[in-house]
Design a protein around this motif. Structure first.
Motif, PDB file in Angstrom:
ATOM      1  N   PRO A   4       0.811  -1.221   0.000  1.00 14.97           N
ATOM      2  CA  PRO A   4       0.000   0.000   0.000  1.00 14.97           C
ATOM      3  C   PRO A   4       0.843   1.269   0.000  1.00 14.97           C
ATOM      4  CG  PRO A   4      -0.016  -1.009   2.174  1.00 14.97           C
ATOM      5  CD  PRO A   4       0.689  -1.971   1.266  1.00 14.97           C
ATOM      6  N   LEU A   5       0.329   2.285  -0.681  1.00 17.59           N
ATOM      7  CA  LEU A   5       0.914   3.622  -0.649  1.00 17.59           C
ATOM      8  C   LEU A   5       0.238   4.382   0.496  1.00 17.59           C
ATOM      9  CD1 LEU A   5       0.850   4.399  -4.488  1.00 17.59           C
ATOM     10  CD2 LEU A   5       2.812   3.646  -3.124  1.00 17.59           C
ATOM     11  N   ILE A   6       0.938   4.518   1.618  1.00 18.93           N
ATOM     12  CA  ILE A   6       0.372   5.111   2.823  1.00 18.93           C
ATOM     13  C   ILE A   6       0.718   6.595   2.866  1.00 18.93           C
ATOM     14  CG2 ILE A   6       0.230   5.015   5.328  1.00 18.93           C
ATOM     15  CD1 ILE A   6      -0.823   2.530   3.961  1.00 18.93           C
ATOM     16  N   ALA A   7      -0.304   7.437   2.839  1.00 16.88           N
ATOM     17  CA  ALA A   7      -0.111   8.882   2.896  1.00 16.88           C
ATOM     18  C   ALA A   7       0.258   9.311   4.307  1.00 16.88           C
ATOM     19  CB  ALA A   7      -1.386   9.595   2.444  1.00 16.88           C
ATOM     20  N   ALA A   8       0.731  10.548   4.420  1.00 17.60           N
ATOM     21  CA  ALA A   8       1.100  11.074   5.734  1.00 17.60           C
ATOM     22  C   ALA A   8      -0.093  11.076   6.678  1.00 17.60           C
ATOM     23  CB  ALA A   8       1.663  12.484   5.581  1.00 17.60           C
ATOM     24  N   GLU A   9      -1.306  11.157   6.131  1.00 21.04           N
ATOM     25  CA  GLU A   9      -2.512  11.148   6.943  1.00 21.04           C
ATOM     26  C   GLU A   9      -2.875   9.755   7.442  1.00 21.04           C
ATOM     27  OE1 GLU A   9      -2.667  14.675   4.195  1.00 21.04           O
ATOM     28  OE2 GLU A   9      -2.058  12.573   4.089  1.00 21.04           O
ATOM     29  N   GLY A  10      -2.118   8.735   7.028  1.00 19.41           N
ATOM     30  CA  GLY A  10      -2.346   7.386   7.518  1.00 19.41           C
ATOM     31  C   GLY A  10      -3.309   6.555   6.696  1.00 19.41           C
ATOM     32  N   VAL A  11      -3.775   7.060   5.564  1.00 21.45           N
ATOM     33  CA  VAL A  11      -4.687   6.300   4.711  1.00 21.45           C
ATOM     34  C   VAL A  11      -3.941   5.827   3.470  1.00 21.45           C
ATOM     35  CG1 VAL A  11      -6.722   7.523   5.519  1.00 21.45           C
ATOM     36  CG2 VAL A  11      -5.492   8.389   3.522  1.00 21.45           C
ATOM     37  N   ALA A  12      -4.413   4.713   2.891  1.00 25.77           N
ATOM     38  CA  ALA A  12      -3.806   4.159   1.682  1.00 25.77           C
ATOM     39  C   ALA A  12      -4.494   4.758   0.460  1.00 25.77           C
ATOM     40  CB  ALA A  12      -3.932   2.648   1.674  1.00 25.77           C
ATOM     41  N   ILE A  13      -3.698   5.229  -0.489  1.00 27.58           N
ATOM     42  CA  ILE A  13      -4.262   5.826  -1.704  1.00 27.58           C
ATOM     43  C   ILE A  13      -4.060   4.938  -2.925  1.00 27.58           C
ATOM     44  CG2 ILE A  13      -4.007   8.173  -0.841  1.00 27.58           C
ATOM     45  CD1 ILE A  13      -1.523   8.427  -2.645  1.00 27.58           C
ATOM     46  N   GLY A  14      -3.316   3.863  -2.776  1.00 24.77           N
ATOM     47  CA  GLY A  14      -3.062   2.966  -3.898  1.00 24.77           C
ATOM     48  C   GLY A  14      -2.021   1.933  -3.521  1.00 24.77           C
ATOM     49  N   THR A  15      -1.341   1.393  -4.520  1.00 24.83           N
ATOM     50  CA  THR A  15      -0.342   0.354  -4.261  1.00 24.83           C
ATOM     51  C   THR A  15       0.797   0.427  -5.262  1.00 24.83           C
ATOM     52  OG1 THR A  15      -1.237  -1.351  -5.744  1.00 24.83           O
ATOM     53  CG2 THR A  15      -2.176  -1.222  -3.522  1.00 24.83           C
ATOM     54  N   VAL A  16       1.910  -0.170  -4.886  1.00 22.77           N
ATOM     55  CA  VAL A  16       2.907  -0.660  -5.845  1.00 22.77           C
ATOM     56  C   VAL A  16       2.699  -2.162  -5.871  1.00 22.77           C
ATOM     57  CG1 VAL A  16       5.333  -0.961  -6.393  1.00 22.77           C
ATOM     58  CG2 VAL A  16       4.552   1.186  -5.394  1.00 22.77           C
ATOM     59  N   CYS A  17       2.329  -2.695  -7.024  1.00 25.63           N
ATOM     60  CA  CYS A  17       1.942  -4.108  -7.055  1.00 25.63           C
ATOM     61  C   CYS A  17       2.615  -4.849  -8.204  1.00 25.63           C
ATOM     62  CB  CYS A  17       0.418  -4.248  -7.173  1.00 25.63           C
ATOM     63  SG  CYS A  17      -0.269  -3.646  -8.734  1.00 25.63           S
ATOM     64  N   VAL A  18       2.704  -6.156  -8.029  1.00 22.65           N
ATOM     65  CA  VAL A  18       3.173  -7.058  -9.084  1.00 22.65           C
ATOM     66  C   VAL A  18       2.099  -8.111  -9.314  1.00 22.65           C
ATOM     67  CG1 VAL A  18       5.639  -6.702  -8.728  1.00 22.65           C
ATOM     68  CG2 VAL A  18       4.451  -8.437  -7.385  1.00 22.65           C
ATOM     69  N   VAL A  19       1.968  -8.547 -10.569  1.00 20.93           N
ATOM     70  CA  VAL A  19       0.916  -9.481 -10.951  1.00 20.93           C
ATOM     71  C   VAL A  19       1.528 -10.551 -11.849  1.00 20.93           C
ATOM     72  CG1 VAL A  19      -1.434  -9.663 -11.855  1.00 20.93           C
ATOM     73  CG2 VAL A  19      -0.623  -7.475 -10.985  1.00 20.93           C
ATOM     74  N   ASP A  20       0.975 -11.759 -11.741  1.00 25.50           N
ATOM     75  CA  ASP A  20       1.470 -12.872 -12.561  1.00 25.50           C
ATOM     76  C   ASP A  20       0.287 -13.669 -13.094  1.00 25.50           C
ATOM     77  OD1 ASP A  20       3.072 -14.758 -13.800  1.00 25.50           O
ATOM     78  OD2 ASP A  20       4.368 -15.044 -12.056  1.00 25.50           O
ATOM     79  N   THR A  21       0.511 -14.356 -14.190  1.00 26.14           N
ATOM     80  CA  THR A  21      -0.516 -15.231 -14.762  1.00 26.14           C
ATOM     81  C   THR A  21      -0.362 -16.666 -14.287  1.00 26.14           C
ATOM     82  OG1 THR A  21       0.876 -15.469 -16.727  1.00 26.14           O
ATOM     83  CG2 THR A  21      -0.869 -13.808 -16.810  1.00 26.14           C
ATOM     84  N   GLU A  22       0.534 -16.868 -13.352  1.00 22.18           N
ATOM     85  CA  GLU A  22       0.703 -18.179 -12.729  1.00 22.18           C
ATOM     86  C   GLU A  22       0.582 -18.028 -11.215  1.00 22.18           C
ATOM     87  OE1 GLU A  22       4.409 -19.857 -13.840  1.00 22.18           O
ATOM     88  OE2 GLU A  22       4.045 -19.708 -15.996  1.00 22.18           O
ATOM     89  N   PRO A  23      -0.078 -18.953 -10.528  1.00 24.06           N
ATOM     90  CA  PRO A  23      -0.141 -18.864  -9.065  1.00 24.06           C
ATOM     91  C   PRO A  23       1.238 -19.073  -8.455  1.00 24.06           C
ATOM     92  CG  PRO A  23      -1.033 -20.958  -9.822  1.00 24.06           C
ATOM     93  CD  PRO A  23      -0.784 -20.144 -11.062  1.00 24.06           C
ATOM     94  N   ARG A  24       1.434 -18.542  -7.266  1.00 24.59           N
ATOM     95  CA  ARG A  24       2.698 -18.701  -6.561  1.00 24.59           C
ATOM     96  C   ARG A  24       2.417 -19.245  -5.165  1.00 24.59           C
ATOM     97  NH1 ARG A  24       6.919 -13.797  -7.760  1.00 24.59           N
ATOM     98  NH2 ARG A  24       6.507 -13.555  -9.989  1.00 24.59           N
ATOM     99  N   PRO A  25       2.651 -20.501  -4.941  1.00 17.71           N
ATOM    100  CA  PRO A  25       2.434 -21.055  -3.592  1.00 17.71           C
ATOM    101  C   PRO A  25       3.218 -20.250  -2.557  1.00 17.71           C
ATOM    102  CG  PRO A  25       2.839 -22.809  -5.176  1.00 17.71           C
ATOM    103  CD  PRO A  25       3.120 -21.523  -5.894  1.00 17.71           C
ATOM    104  N   GLY A  26       2.504 -19.702  -1.591  1.00 19.42           N
ATOM    105  CA  GLY A  26       3.157 -18.898  -0.556  1.00 19.42           C
ATOM    106  C   GLY A  26       3.343 -17.449  -0.924  1.00 19.42           C
ATOM    107  N   GLY A  27       3.156 -17.095  -2.193  1.00 17.25           N
ATOM    108  CA  GLY A  27       3.307 -15.706  -2.589  1.00 17.25           C
ATOM    109  C   GLY A  27       4.752 -15.272  -2.661  1.00 17.25           C
ATOM    110  N   LEU A  28       4.996 -13.982  -2.467  1.00 16.23           N
ATOM    111  CA  LEU A  28       6.352 -13.451  -2.509  1.00 16.23           C
ATOM    112  C   LEU A  28       7.166 -13.943  -1.319  1.00 16.23           C
ATOM    113  CD1 LEU A  28       5.889  -9.705  -3.552  1.00 16.23           C
ATOM    114  CD2 LEU A  28       6.429 -11.661  -5.018  1.00 16.23           C
ATOM    115  N   ARG A  29       8.470 -14.050  -1.527  1.00 12.77           N
ATOM    116  CA  ARG A  29       9.366 -14.396  -0.436  1.00 12.77           C
ATOM    117  C   ARG A  29       9.535 -13.186   0.484  1.00 12.77           C
ATOM    118  NH1 ARG A  29      12.187 -16.003  -4.915  1.00 12.77           N
ATOM    119  NH2 ARG A  29      13.830 -14.476  -4.503  1.00 12.77           N
ATOM    120  N   PRO A  30       9.979 -13.388   1.724  1.00  8.66           N
ATOM    121  CA  PRO A  30      10.096 -12.266   2.677  1.00  8.66           C
ATOM    122  C   PRO A  30      10.931 -11.115   2.137  1.00  8.66           C
ATOM    123  CG  PRO A  30      10.337 -14.359   3.822  1.00  8.66           C
ATOM    124  CD  PRO A  30      10.289 -14.691   2.358  1.00  8.66           C
ATOM    125  N   GLU A  31      12.080 -11.421   1.490  1.00  5.40           N
ATOM    126  CA  GLU A  31      12.921 -10.329   0.999  1.00  5.40           C
ATOM    127  C   GLU A  31      12.260  -9.575  -0.157  1.00  5.40           C
ATOM    128  OE1 GLU A  31      14.427 -14.128  -1.074  1.00  5.40           O
ATOM    129  OE2 GLU A  31      13.619 -13.528   0.878  1.00  5.40           O
TER     130      GLU A  31
END
Length: 529
Positions: free
Chosen positions: A142-169
């Motif tokens: 999430p893109l968190i504004a100084a006011e503490g609310v989310a206005i959007g995201t930086v996101c990544v998308v794939d056409t294949e599922p990923r068991p567990g999703g992104l790695r911690p790093e």
């Protein structure tokens, strides 16, 4: 919605999805989407519908590379749509809120990490999941504004599922990139707010403490910019045409970028009477419409310099004030021009080399009686020459797949007999040459044995991306009945090699005509963006 690029990162590792990264399942956008405070904060940044900017394009490029994803976005979620400040891997600028996965990220405290979109109640019925492009994985910080609310995201998308999703790093890196985006947003908003607060004539004066804070923040930002920055006030004639502008304020870097000294308080026509009218027209449009502008422009009266400019209106509309961030890019433009000259010379020498090879081949093979073999060899040289010509037009860095196809096929048949259908994909130089040879063999066979050998046949050429692969389809129709060759010559072997040597080829010979489908990993053939 299209996805036309893929770059794979390191092998994916199993990682359970933390419950702190998910919200309660819901098939509808969360209530946060229409929260008045959130929407007000989003509007305060004045980023919606602005033009592309390199700093944000770089962030989505890094997100793709770090996460090994075919698509990455900076998404701002408005009430009725999600709008993309930057996108890599697809060619749209916005989509409706009803198809937004990013909207669900507004309701979670950390990165939303959905391993399989078809299994999540919030997304399983999303049209982009059930239909093209068949999205399967999503992670959005999430893109968190100084006011503490989310206005959007930086996101990544794939056409294949990923068991567990992104790695911690990867999650940490995506969240760091989201913070970088907000740093840029906050800097711009603070600059405009601080200036407006110290200059606004229409509001009650702030308290002494507020004034000191505003002035200090504004002056710190104002003086620390390496780029030139100024605030101008436009003057218009009775017909509403911009005639001049006065420099209300300039930063220390202003003189370095313009060569103008002591400009504050002066009119541009006073300093540079012959300054080109297009500058006044551009800034006048920003002042009147409120639409920001980003452009590159030449200024002969400022020492024959080129500038990269970002202009946006500030203050009340009737003040006709425009803030301008700009940089002298004369050296860069000169370097670009020099590179073009070098590429032109390289292309000229390559053309001469190809012509010399053809001349030597013609002389060497003059006595060969099997003229069909000689003709085939010369046509293959011609196909290579055409591919080099396409690469030359793109400074030898990449070639559009559509241009490569058209360049090769125009040597074999009329354009009206070939139908092309596919997204805009740029090939790297090696893949462009491979494609040219492959297309040459396909077209040669179509002329000799297939649909291009009579007056009524045609060829349908289509391509798409699917699960990280380029899928290229060649289909002949309206020609004679074809049969599989009984022997494999050089042309057949080249076709069987496929795209860039991938060897992933399926062929069919039937009454409807010859058809071949080729597959190759996108990261092996596509020029990185």
């Amino acid at each position: 919605m299209k996805c036309d690029d893929a770059q794979r990162g390191p092998a994916r590792e199993e990682r359970p999805v933390s419950v702190t990264r998910k919200a309660a399942p819901s098939s509808k956008p969360p209530a946060a989407v229409n929260d008045p405070q959130r929407l007000s904060v989003l509007q305060s940044y004045a980023m919606l519908d602005t033009g592309p900017e390199p700093e944000f394009d770089d962030i989505v490029m890094l997100a793709r590379q770090i996460c090994g994803a075919p698509m990455a976005l900076i998404s701002l979620v408005d009430a009725e749509r999600q709008w993309f400040k930057a996108a890599s891997g697809l060619d749209i600028c916005e989509s409706g809120i009803e198809t937004s996965v990013c909207a669900h990220a507004l309701a979670v405290p950390e990165t939303l990490n959905i391993a399989d979109l078809t299994q999540d109640a919030r997304t399983k019925d999303n049209p982009h999941v059930t239909g093209e492009p068949h999205l399967r994985f999503y992670a959005g910080a999430p893109l968190i504004a100084a006011e503490g609310v989310a206005i959007g995201t930086v996101c990544v998308v794939d056409t294949e599922p990923r068991p567990g999703g992104l790695r911690p790093e990867q999650l940490d890196a995506l969240e760091a990139l989201a913070r970088q985006v907000m740093t840029q947003f906050e800097l711009r908003r603070d600059l405009v707010r601080a200036y407006a607060k110290t200059r606004d004539r229409d509001t009650a004066p702030p308290s002494a403490a507020e004034s000191r804070d505003a002035v200090t923040r504004y002056q710190t930002l104002f003086n620390s910019l390496d780029a030139g920055f100024c605030v101008i006030e436009l003057a218009f004639d009775a017909a509403g045409m911009p005639t001049d502008y006065k420099f209300v304020e300039v930063n220390p870097a202003f003189t370095d970028h313009t060569g103008l000294h002591d400009a504050a308080g002066k009119w541009m026509r006073e300093i540079a009477p012959a300054h080109e009218q297009h500058w006044f027209d551009l800034y006048g449009k920003v002042a009147l419409t409120g639409q920001p502008a980003r452009f590159e422009q030449f200024a002969e009266q400022l020492g024959s310099r080129w500038y990269e400019v970002h202009a946006f209106r500030i203050g009340a509309p009737d003040l006709h004030q425009v803030a301008i961030l700009f940089s002298d890019i004369t050296a860069r433009r000169a370097a670009d021009q020099q590179m073009k000259l070098i590429n032109a010379e390289l292309g000229h020498r390559m053309n001469n080399a190809m012509a010399l090879v053809q001349a030597i081949a013609t002389q060497t093979l003059r006595g060969v009686t099997e003229r069909d073999i000689v003709d085939a060899f010369e046509r293959r040289l011609d196909a290579l020459s055409r591919a080099h010509h396409v690469l030359q037009q793109q400074d030898w860095t990449s070639a559009r797949l559509r241009d490569v196809i058209a360049g090769v096929l125009e040597a074999h048949t009329e354009r009206i007999r070939v139908r092309l259908d596919g997204p805009d994909i740029r090939l790297d130089p090696k893949a462009a040459l491979s494609f040219s040879m492959l297309l040459h063999e396909l077209a040669t066979n179509a002329v000799k044995y297939g649909a291009l050998g009579n007056s009524s046949g045609h060829v349908a050429v289509s391509w798409t991306t699917e699960k990280g692969e380029l899928v290229f389809d060649w289909r002949e129709q309206g020609g004679p009945i074809v049969t599989a060759p009984t022997r494999k010559g050089l042309g057949t072997r080249l076709i069987d090699l496929g795209i860039a040597g991938s060897a992933n080829v399926s062929k069919s010979y039937d009454a409807s005509g010859f058809r071949a489908t080729f597959r190759a990993p996108l990261d092996k053939v596509e020029h990185p963006k």
